[in-house]
Scaffold this motif. Structure first.
Motif, PDB file in Angstrom:
ATOM      1  N   ALA A  41       2.406  45.184  62.292  1.00  0.00           N
ATOM      2  CA  ALA A  41       1.494  46.092  61.574  1.00  0.00           C
ATOM      3  C   ALA A  41       1.288  47.370  62.394  1.00  0.00           C
ATOM      4  CB  ALA A  41       0.159  45.399  61.321  1.00  0.00           C
ATOM      5  N   ALA A  42       1.044  47.202  63.681  1.00  0.00           N
ATOM      6  CA  ALA A  42       0.844  48.366  64.557  1.00  0.00           C
ATOM      7  C   ALA A  42       2.111  49.216  64.616  1.00  0.00           C
ATOM      8  CB  ALA A  42       0.446  47.891  65.954  1.00  0.00           C
ATOM      9  N   ASP A  43       3.237  48.543  64.626  1.00  0.00           N
ATOM     10  CA  ASP A  43       4.514  49.255  64.687  1.00  0.00           C
ATOM     11  C   ASP A  43       4.753  50.055  63.397  1.00  0.00           C
ATOM     12  OD1 ASP A  43       6.990  49.795  66.138  1.00  0.00           O
ATOM     13  OD2 ASP A  43       7.964  48.691  64.518  1.00  0.00           O
ATOM     14  N   PHE A  44       4.410  49.475  62.282  1.00  0.00           N
ATOM     15  CA  PHE A  44       4.513  50.139  60.981  1.00  0.00           C
ATOM     16  C   PHE A  44       3.732  51.469  61.037  1.00  0.00           C
ATOM     17  CE2 PHE A  44       4.013  49.046  56.099  1.00  0.00           C
ATOM     18  CZ  PHE A  44       4.490  50.310  55.768  1.00  0.00           C
ATOM     19  N   LEU A  45       2.488  51.365  61.487  1.00  0.00           N
ATOM     20  CA  LEU A  45       1.644  52.563  61.568  1.00  0.00           C
ATOM     21  C   LEU A  45       2.210  53.594  62.542  1.00  0.00           C
ATOM     22  CD1 LEU A  45      -2.162  51.770  61.766  1.00  0.00           C
ATOM     23  CD2 LEU A  45      -0.868  52.865  59.922  1.00  0.00           C
ATOM     24  N   ALA A  46       2.625  53.100  63.703  1.00  0.00           N
ATOM     25  CA  ALA A  46       3.125  54.013  64.735  1.00  0.00           C
ATOM     26  C   ALA A  46       4.356  54.762  64.235  1.00  0.00           C
ATOM     27  CB  ALA A  46       3.452  53.231  66.007  1.00  0.00           C
ATOM     28  N   ARG A  47       5.277  54.033  63.635  1.00  0.00           N
ATOM     29  CA  ARG A  47       6.507  54.668  63.141  1.00  0.00           C
ATOM     30  C   ARG A  47       6.202  55.628  61.988  1.00  0.00           C
ATOM     31  NH1 ARG A  47      11.485  52.363  64.615  1.00  0.00           N
ATOM     32  NH2 ARG A  47      11.287  50.504  65.944  1.00  0.00           N
ATOM     33  N   TYR A  48       5.252  55.268  61.163  1.00  0.00           N
ATOM     34  CA  TYR A  48       4.869  56.149  60.049  1.00  0.00           C
ATOM     35  C   TYR A  48       4.340  57.490  60.592  1.00  0.00           C
ATOM     36  CZ  TYR A  48       1.500  58.292  56.920  1.00  0.00           C
ATOM     37  OH  TYR A  48       0.767  59.213  56.215  1.00  0.00           O
ATOM     38  N   HIS A  49       3.417  57.416  61.530  1.00  0.00           N
ATOM     39  CA  HIS A  49       2.850  58.667  62.061  1.00  0.00           C
ATOM     40  C   HIS A  49       3.909  59.498  62.779  1.00  0.00           C
ATOM     41  CE1 HIS A  49      -1.323  58.271  60.904  1.00  0.00           C
ATOM     42  NE2 HIS A  49      -1.319  57.008  61.310  1.00  0.00           N
ATOM     43  N   ARG A  50       4.801  58.847  63.478  1.00  0.00           N
ATOM     44  CA  ARG A  50       5.879  59.590  64.153  1.00  0.00           C
ATOM     45  C   ARG A  50       6.761  60.281  63.120  1.00  0.00           C
ATOM     46  NH1 ARG A  50       7.212  54.733  67.193  1.00  0.00           N
ATOM     47  NH2 ARG A  50       5.762  54.593  68.939  1.00  0.00           N
ATOM     48  N   LEU A  51       7.073  59.546  62.059  1.00  0.00           N
ATOM     49  CA  LEU A  51       7.917  60.120  61.006  1.00  0.00           C
ATOM     50  C   LEU A  51       7.249  61.351  60.392  1.00  0.00           C
ATOM     51  CD1 LEU A  51       9.898  57.994  58.480  1.00  0.00           C
ATOM     52  CD2 LEU A  51       8.642  59.945  57.632  1.00  0.00           C
ATOM     53  N   GLU A  52       5.924  61.354  60.351  1.00  0.00           N
ATOM     54  CA  GLU A  52       5.195  62.492  59.813  1.00  0.00           C
ATOM     55  C   GLU A  52       5.041  63.600  60.859  1.00  0.00           C
ATOM     56  OE1 GLU A  52       4.448  63.055  56.798  1.00  0.00           O
ATOM     57  OE2 GLU A  52       4.887  61.086  55.953  1.00  0.00           O
ATOM     58  N   GLY A  53       5.683  63.418  61.995  1.00  0.00           N
ATOM     59  CA  GLY A  53       5.699  64.464  63.008  1.00  0.00           C
ATOM     60  C   GLY A  53       4.524  64.432  63.966  1.00  0.00           C
ATOM     61  N   ARG A  54       3.744  63.354  63.934  1.00  0.00           N
ATOM     62  CA  ARG A  54       2.590  63.272  64.837  1.00  0.00           C
ATOM     63  C   ARG A  54       2.981  62.582  66.134  1.00  0.00           C
ATOM     64  NH1 ARG A  54       0.267  61.016  59.720  1.00  0.00           N
ATOM     65  NH2 ARG A  54       0.045  62.927  58.512  1.00  0.00           N
ATOM     66  N   ASP A  55       2.252  62.955  67.168  1.00  0.00           N
ATOM     67  CA  ASP A  55       2.488  62.360  68.469  1.00  0.00           C
ATOM     68  C   ASP A  55       1.700  61.048  68.540  1.00  0.00           C
ATOM     69  OD1 ASP A  55       3.369  62.031  70.983  1.00  0.00           O
ATOM     70  OD2 ASP A  55       2.403  63.807  71.816  1.00  0.00           O
ATOM     71  N   VAL A  56       2.376  59.991  68.906  1.00  0.00           N
ATOM     72  CA  VAL A  56       1.765  58.659  68.858  1.00  0.00           C
ATOM     73  C   VAL A  56       1.742  58.032  70.243  1.00  0.00           C
ATOM     74  CG1 VAL A  56       2.138  56.298  68.002  1.00  0.00           C
ATOM     75  CG2 VAL A  56       2.423  58.239  66.447  1.00  0.00           C
ATOM     76  N   PHE A  57       0.697  57.283  70.538  1.00  0.00           N
ATOM     77  CA  PHE A  57       0.692  56.416  71.712  1.00  0.00           C
ATOM     78  C   PHE A  57       0.385  55.007  71.206  1.00  0.00           C
ATOM     79  CE2 PHE A  57      -1.332  54.529  75.555  1.00  0.00           C
ATOM     80  CZ  PHE A  57      -0.255  54.657  76.407  1.00  0.00           C
ATOM     81  N   HIS A  76      -2.845  54.879  51.553  1.00  0.00           N
ATOM     82  CA  HIS A  76      -2.974  53.433  51.819  1.00  0.00           C
ATOM     83  C   HIS A  76      -2.784  53.120  53.296  1.00  0.00           C
ATOM     84  CE1 HIS A  76      -3.490  52.520  47.698  1.00  0.00           C
ATOM     85  NE2 HIS A  76      -2.233  52.733  47.330  1.00  0.00           N
ATOM     86  N   LEU A  77      -1.969  53.893  53.963  1.00  0.00           N
ATOM     87  CA  LEU A  77      -1.753  53.615  55.385  1.00  0.00           C
ATOM     88  C   LEU A  77      -2.935  54.098  56.234  1.00  0.00           C
ATOM     89  CD1 LEU A  77       2.048  54.089  56.073  1.00  0.00           C
ATOM     90  CD2 LEU A  77       0.725  52.008  55.657  1.00  0.00           C
ATOM     91  N   GLU A  78      -3.781  54.931  55.674  1.00  0.00           N
ATOM     92  CA  GLU A  78      -4.997  55.312  56.389  1.00  0.00           C
ATOM     93  C   GLU A  78      -5.950  54.125  56.466  1.00  0.00           C
ATOM     94  OE1 GLU A  78      -6.077  57.774  58.348  1.00  0.00           O
ATOM     95  OE2 GLU A  78      -3.987  58.401  58.080  1.00  0.00           O
ATOM     96  N   THR A  79      -5.979  53.292  55.420  1.00  0.00           N
ATOM     97  CA  THR A  79      -6.986  52.197  55.343  1.00  0.00           C
ATOM     98  C   THR A  79      -6.933  51.236  56.536  1.00  0.00           C
ATOM     99  OG1 THR A  79      -6.821  52.384  52.947  1.00  0.00           O
ATOM    100  CG2 THR A  79      -7.965  50.445  53.826  1.00  0.00           C
ATOM    101  N   PHE A  87      -1.364  47.943  54.001  1.00  0.00           N
ATOM    102  CA  PHE A  87       0.107  47.954  54.057  1.00  0.00           C
ATOM    103  C   PHE A  87       0.734  47.447  52.764  1.00  0.00           C
ATOM    104  CE2 PHE A  87      -1.279  47.426  58.506  1.00  0.00           C
ATOM    105  CZ  PHE A  87      -0.706  48.575  59.040  1.00  0.00           C
ATOM    106  N   HIS A  88       0.132  46.392  52.218  1.00  0.00           N
ATOM    107  CA  HIS A  88       0.695  45.801  50.998  1.00  0.00           C
ATOM    108  C   HIS A  88       0.714  46.813  49.864  1.00  0.00           C
ATOM    109  CE1 HIS A  88      -3.622  45.438  50.777  1.00  0.00           C
ATOM    110  NE2 HIS A  88      -3.560  45.152  49.491  1.00  0.00           N
ATOM    111  N   LYS A  89      -0.343  47.628  49.761  1.00  0.00           N
ATOM    112  CA  LYS A  89      -0.405  48.629  48.691  1.00  0.00           C
ATOM    113  C   LYS A  89       0.592  49.754  48.948  1.00  0.00           C
ATOM    114  CE  LYS A  89      -5.104  48.005  47.031  1.00  0.00           C
ATOM    115  NZ  LYS A  89      -6.460  48.586  47.106  1.00  0.00           N
ATOM    116  N   ALA A  90       0.730  50.129  50.215  1.00  0.00           N
ATOM    117  CA  ALA A  90       1.699  51.174  50.552  1.00  0.00           C
ATOM    118  C   ALA A  90       3.088  50.729  50.102  1.00  0.00           C
ATOM    119  CB  ALA A  90       1.674  51.438  52.053  1.00  0.00           C
TER     120      ALA A  90
END
Ligand code: ZN
Length: 631
Positions: free
Chosen positions: A28-44, A396-399, A402-405
């Motif tokens: 789940a954490a990886d899903f979020l991290a990869r999503y934000h990176r794909l959107e061009g955000r810097d992730v830790f 949905h990924l802000e919530t 994941f299932h809805k996304a």
């Protein structure tokens, strides 16, 4: 200064054998991290291992290893697992690392100097395996409310963190910040917990009892309570007190993802610790639910503990990751079954997404020589549908839900499939005057696939990359979620099916791989010999028997097992009088976890046959010694 999106999993306890629950949180954490990176955000993105405490120390001793060897080995198991699960964490913190223990000591000293940590004598109940103190009112039937095991009465000097005084503030904070504790059910649970008086937190353990921990800087006879130490990983890793620049870019966390079993430690202990240190709180603490396996609780004795690596090998890593995030509303409990897994893969991935990709690429190959045509107009429905799906997905990924996304992805696949059916490109291809319309249909379908690719890449990274290659795109460049991003003129590449359908034969193989000991054993009602051997049955002689006051059913017995005398409470008072029992040979379950019945301790149970409520004890016919193994 650019803020980084800071995403955490709990740090996992080193003794644990990695199971579905660990993988669930981390994917789940990886899903979020990869999503934000794909959107061009810097992730830790941080995960790690929790390595202190008595359990690690005891497990090491049992194996004849040093505790350091033990935790090194098990921490490596987790690090290796995350590689196998394609988890893209930016850092991995171990609580035995100096970068962490230094911060723990600094924080302890700082709170101590300010009088926020004080010394007192603790008197109360302690659960040794959980390393936790409990008050009288916490106990459940006199046992640990967490694990149900026996607690010990102890009285000793300890150090306490003034947690209680933050109670009114914490209640206000949670009420004012609606999403701080999510989902709402968990928020209510915490508010419910905070209706009781919040005590100060005992944050020390005497070394005489347990030495494997971070030493208190102000008293070398003590180490830190493992939770106080562990929670600080969230700030030690990003550089608290060691790298101010890094720390200010990363903290506060965007989200702490946790399982619901560790809700209190995070929402109450951690929040008040941060408040006391003068640090901002994380934006969100999200507690997800638990998994059952084939409808039953995960347990070693049921033989249904699922090894995540085996599942990934059996059905493919990406489909497995997809299933975990798609199957269950995030936050609720869910059930893992091969039936659900296979059906999810077949319905969503093979039949829907996989077929869509394959038919689109085949049409482009057939009608346009594999080159993506330039569009002449825009199919408005498809454009609106794709852009809206991308927007919903992001929200949905802000919530995070994941299932809805992922439902958005499947809905978009449906939309594109419908668009192709309606447009009938196979008819357009036969009519030269419809050539431009055919270009638009082919371009539109391929462009919609680009949208789908950007949405599946964070949860199915390999599939996302494969799809990009198929669409002739540059790998890793997904473009924006606005219509028209796909470059015409590129060559598509049709390859193997993205997701092969799982037939019945393959399904049987998957079941055998995931449940090698035979998950169906309960259905047949049969158990294996190993299960029988788990019960330590012994002959014993009853040497003493007496009634238990106020109980009609119970007798207190002392039985002689040869190697020891045991007290057992048995519900046989309506079938036998104490007098007739003394001297009888019986059979005892000798390795039963001790329990208290009517306040009297019982260490074992007798075997008896039940004849319509009248019990008949089972014993040896010949006169034998106590303690003989039965079987
Ligand atoms: Zn316990």
């Amino acid at each position: 200064m650019t803020k980084r999106i800071y995403i955490t999993t709990p740090i996992y306890y080193v003794n644990d054998k990695p199971h579905l629950g660990h993988v669930y949180t981390t994917v789940a954490a990886d899903f979020l991290a990869r999503y934000h990176r794909l959107e061009g955000r810097d992730v830790f993105f941080l995960t790690g291992t929790d390595e202190h405490g008595q359990k690690a120390e005891q497990a090491a001793q049992a194996k004849g290893q040093s505790t350091k060897e033990h935790v090194d080995f098990h921490s490596a198991v987790f690090q290796d697992l995350w590689k196998k699960m394609n988890v893209s964490n930016d850092d991995f913190i171990r609580t035995t690392e100096e970068r962490h223990t230094k911060v723990v000591q600094n924080v302890l000293q700082h709170l101590f100097d300010r009088g926020e940590i004080y010394e007192d004598v603790y008197e109360g109940w302690y659960c040794v395996p959980d390393e936790r103190f409990w008050t009288e009112k916490d106990l459940m039937d006199g046992n640990c409310p967490e694990c149900g095991r026996k607690v010990e009465r102890i009285k000793e000097k300890n150090y306490f963190f003034r947690m209680g005084k933050h109670q009114p503030w914490l209640i206000e904070y949670i009420k004012k910040h609606e999403n701080y504790i999510s989902p709402p059910a968990r928020r209510n649970e915490v508010l419910g917990f905070l209706k009781k008086k919040l005590d100060d937190l005992c944050i020390s353990r005497p070394k005489s009892r347990m030495a494997w921990g971070v030493e208190l800087p102000f008293d070398s006879d003590y180490v830190s309570y493992v939770w106080f130490d562990a929670l600080l990983n969230y700030i030690s890793a990003p550089g608290y007190q060691s790298d101010d620049k890094s720390f200010s870019e990363i903290w506060p966390a965007h989200i702490h993802l946790i399982g619901k079993d560790i809700l209190t430690t995070h929402s109450v202990y951690w929040s008040t610790m941060l408040k006391d240190m003068g640090l901002p709180l994380p934006q969100k603490i999200f507690a997800h639910g638990w998994w059952t396996i084939e409808g039953r609780k995960m347990s070693k004795s049921l033989g249904n503990v699922v090894d995540p690596v085996t599942v990934a090998e059996a059905v493919g890593l990406d489909p497995f990751r997809y299933f975990l995030m798609r199957e269950v509303p995030f936050g609720m409990d869910g059930d893992f079954s091969v039936e659900a897994l296979v059906s999810r893969i077949n319905v969503d991935l093979a039949n829907n997404l996989g077929n869509l990709v394959s038919r689109t690429l085949k049409m482009i190959a057939k009608y346009r020589g594999g080159s993506i045509p330039s569009p002449h107009g825009v199919p408005e429905n498809l454009k609106t549908g794709a852009e809206q799906a991308a927007k919903n997905y992001a929200s949905h990924l802000e919530t995070p839900a994941f299932h809805k996304a992922l439902e958005e992805v499947i809905s978009l696949c449906d939309l594109v499939n419908g668009f192709i059916m309606e447009s009938e490109p196979w008819k357009l291809a036969k009519d030269e005057s419809k050539s431009e319309r055919l270009d638009d249909v082919l371009y539109g379908s391929a462009e919609a696939l680009r949208f789908i690719g950007r949405m599946i890449a964070p949860i199915m990274p390999d599939t996302g990359a494969k799809l990009q290659v198929m669409l002739g795109m540059e790998e890793g460049v997904h473009g924006s979620p606005e219509w028209g991003g796909l470059a015409p003129g590129r060559q598509v590449k049709d390859g193997d099916a993205l997701f092969p359908r799982i037939d019945d034969k393959k399904k049987e193989e998957i079941i055998k791989a995931i449940f090698p000991t035979g998950e169906d054993k309960e259905e047949s009602g049969l158990i294996a010999i190993e299960d029988v051997r788990k019960i330590d049955l012994r002959t014993a002689k009853i040497v003493k028997a007496e009634r238990i006051e106020k109980s009609k059913k119970l007798l207190k017995l002392i039985v002689d097992l040869g190697f020891e005398k045991r007290q057992i409470v048995a519900g046989i008072a309506e079938s036998y009088s104490p007098e007739e029992l003394v001297g009888k040979q019986v059979v005892v379950v000798a390795n039963l976890r001790p329990a208290k019945l009517m306040g009297v301790e019982s260490k074992g149970m007798l075997l008896a046959a039940d004849n319509a409520g009248k019990l008949s004890l089972i014993g040896a016919i010949n006169d034998v010694n106590g303690g003989l193994k039965v079987l």
